[in-house]
Design a protein around this motif. Structure first.
Motif, PDB file in Angstrom:
ATOM      1  N   PRO A  75       0.812  -1.227   0.000  1.00  0.00           N
ATOM      2  CA  PRO A  75       0.000   0.000   0.000  1.00  0.00           C
ATOM      3  C   PRO A  75       0.842   1.273   0.000  1.00  0.00           C
ATOM      4  O   PRO A  75       0.297   2.374  -0.087  1.00  0.00           O
ATOM      5  N   LYS A  82      -3.287   7.430  -5.753  1.00  0.00           N
ATOM      6  CA  LYS A  82      -3.901   7.530  -4.434  1.00  0.00           C
ATOM      7  C   LYS A  82      -5.046   6.539  -4.299  1.00  0.00           C
ATOM      8  O   LYS A  82      -5.208   5.890  -3.253  1.00  0.00           O
ATOM      9  N   GLU A  83      -5.854   6.400  -5.347  1.00  0.00           N
ATOM     10  CA  GLU A  83      -6.972   5.470  -5.315  1.00  0.00           C
ATOM     11  C   GLU A  83      -6.495   4.019  -5.249  1.00  0.00           C
ATOM     12  O   GLU A  83      -7.101   3.190  -4.570  1.00  0.00           O
ATOM     13  N   GLU A  84      -5.418   3.725  -5.953  1.00  0.00           N
ATOM     14  CA  GLU A  84      -4.876   2.366  -5.938  1.00  0.00           C
ATOM     15  C   GLU A  84      -4.320   2.007  -4.562  1.00  0.00           C
ATOM     16  O   GLU A  84      -4.476   0.871  -4.095  1.00  0.00           O
ATOM     17  N   ARG A  85      -3.665   2.988  -3.911  1.00  0.00           N
ATOM     18  CA  ARG A  85      -3.165   2.728  -2.558  1.00  0.00           C
ATOM     19  C   ARG A  85      -4.317   2.519  -1.580  1.00  0.00           C
ATOM     20  O   ARG A  85      -4.255   1.654  -0.705  1.00  0.00           O
ATOM     21  N   LYS A  86      -5.368   3.318  -1.751  1.00  0.00           N
ATOM     22  CA  LYS A  86      -6.543   3.147  -0.908  1.00  0.00           C
ATOM     23  C   LYS A  86      -7.166   1.762  -1.117  1.00  0.00           C
ATOM     24  O   LYS A  86      -7.566   1.094  -0.157  1.00  0.00           O
ATOM     25  N   SER A  87      -7.237   1.340  -2.371  1.00  0.00           N
ATOM     26  CA  SER A  87      -7.792   0.031  -2.693  1.00  0.00           C
ATOM     27  C   SER A  87      -6.950  -1.084  -2.081  1.00  0.00           C
ATOM     28  O   SER A  87      -7.491  -2.093  -1.593  1.00  0.00           O
ATOM     29  N   TRP A  89      -5.113  -0.822   0.699  1.00  0.00           N
ATOM     30  CA  TRP A  89      -5.403  -0.825   2.135  1.00  0.00           C
ATOM     31  C   TRP A  89      -6.726  -1.537   2.422  1.00  0.00           C
ATOM     32  O   TRP A  89      -6.838  -2.310   3.382  1.00  0.00           O
ATOM     33  N   MET A  90      -7.725  -1.286   1.580  1.00  0.00           N
ATOM     34  CA  MET A  90      -9.021  -1.936   1.770  1.00  0.00           C
ATOM     35  C   MET A  90      -8.900  -3.452   1.619  1.00  0.00           C
ATOM     36  O   MET A  90      -9.549  -4.210   2.344  1.00  0.00           O
ATOM     37  N   ASP A 153     -12.388  -4.936  -5.288  1.00  0.00           N
ATOM     38  CA  ASP A 153     -13.210  -3.794  -4.873  1.00  0.00           C
ATOM     39  C   ASP A 153     -14.673  -4.207  -4.715  1.00  0.00           C
ATOM     40  O   ASP A 153     -15.411  -3.612  -3.926  1.00  0.00           O
TER      41      ASP A 153
END
Length: 279
Positions: A75, A82-87, A89-90, A153
């Motif tokens: 992550p 930024k969205e890929e890192r958030k994904s 983490w999720m 996702d």
């Protein structure tokens, strides 16, 4: 064990490492195969070391997952948006949620399972039962065309938790951790690819935790020979796991899991016949 390295013993360790590396990721039960192989290739070691080895050798397989999926699971990668890192983490949060059931059941039932279920008869029955389930699930899901989760996702926390509940069934030897996870994921509507990869990712916290607990119980009083055997087993498991993971990912792009179901039924039947006529 003695401090001197025994070549025959080292060959046994290599064979067990190969078996572990192949069977950890294919849904055919690594623990089950290790127990069965040990019936024919018995390590000349203490029961305590053998029990510890069968768990810690899995670390080699885990490092194979970390190597192959390092970027996908990282992550902090600057290559990701930024969205890929958030994904990412999720995804880790979903792995954490899915790991809760096996940690609870594994901790509560570990001693009982070790005492009453670690034998070839349980392995054989579990191999056959899960083989039938794999064939049934594939026939049922294919007929319904019900693969609704095709990306991580789209995988909800609720479904991740229930997949983890299926994974907890793998405390019974012969069921297969990856097999239990994949079956649960398929029943909950994930694609074969997502089910397989999620089973890889779930292995990281579960098997790291199990390995360190087993190492803590055993202590660090290895002989020189035992330490070398353990390292060799893990290294072989790592190399073979890389090959097995790549094979499985390529295989499921063109095939379903029914072949593994038939294999499990055939192997379980052979094991039952063997022990009926030899004991």
């Amino acid at each position: 064990m003695q401090n001197a390295i025994d070549i025959i013993e080292l060959i046994k360790i290599v064979i067990l490492g190969i078996v572990q590396g192949i069977t950890e990721w294919l849904p055919i039960s690594s623990t089950g195969h290790m127990i069965l192989v040990d019936e024919f290739i018995t390590l000349n070691s203490s029961a305590e070391f053998k029990e510890m080895f069968f768990v810690l050798v899995q670390l080699g397989s885990i490092f194979a997952v970390i190597l192959l999926y390092f970027n996908k699971l990282n992550p902090f990668s600057f290559k990701k948006t930024k969205e890929e890192r958030k994904s990412t983490w999720m995804l880790w949060f979903k792995v954490a949620v899915a790991s809760i059931p096996v940690m609870v059941f594994g901790f509560a039932l570990n001693d009982y399972i070790n005492e009453y279920f670690y034998n070839p008869w349980v392995v054989a029955v579990a191999l056959i039962a899960y083989g039938i389930i794999f064939i049934w699930v594939e026939n049922n899901q294919t007929a319904k065309h019900s693969y609704t989760v095709k990306t991580f996702d789209e995988l909800s926390f609720r479904k991740a938790f229930f997949i983890g509940c299926f994974q907890s069934l793998a405390i019974i030897p012969g069921t297969s951790r990856s097999g239990s996870t994949i079956i649960g994921a398929l029943l909950l509507g994930t694609s074969r690819y997502i089910a397989t990869e999620f089973s890889f990712f779930l292995s990281i916290p579960v098997m790291f935790g199990a390995s360190f607990l087993k190492l803590f119980d055993f202590g660090f009083n290895f002989t020189q020979a035992e330490f070398i055997y353990l390292i060799v087993g893990m290294l072989v498991s790592f190399i073979v796991s890389v090959i097995a993971i790549r094979f499985l990912l390529n295989y499921i792009q063109r095939n379903d899991f029914k072949a593994f179901g038939y294999y499990r039924i055939a192997l379980g039947s052979i094991v039952i016949l063997y022990f009926l006529f030899n004991r």
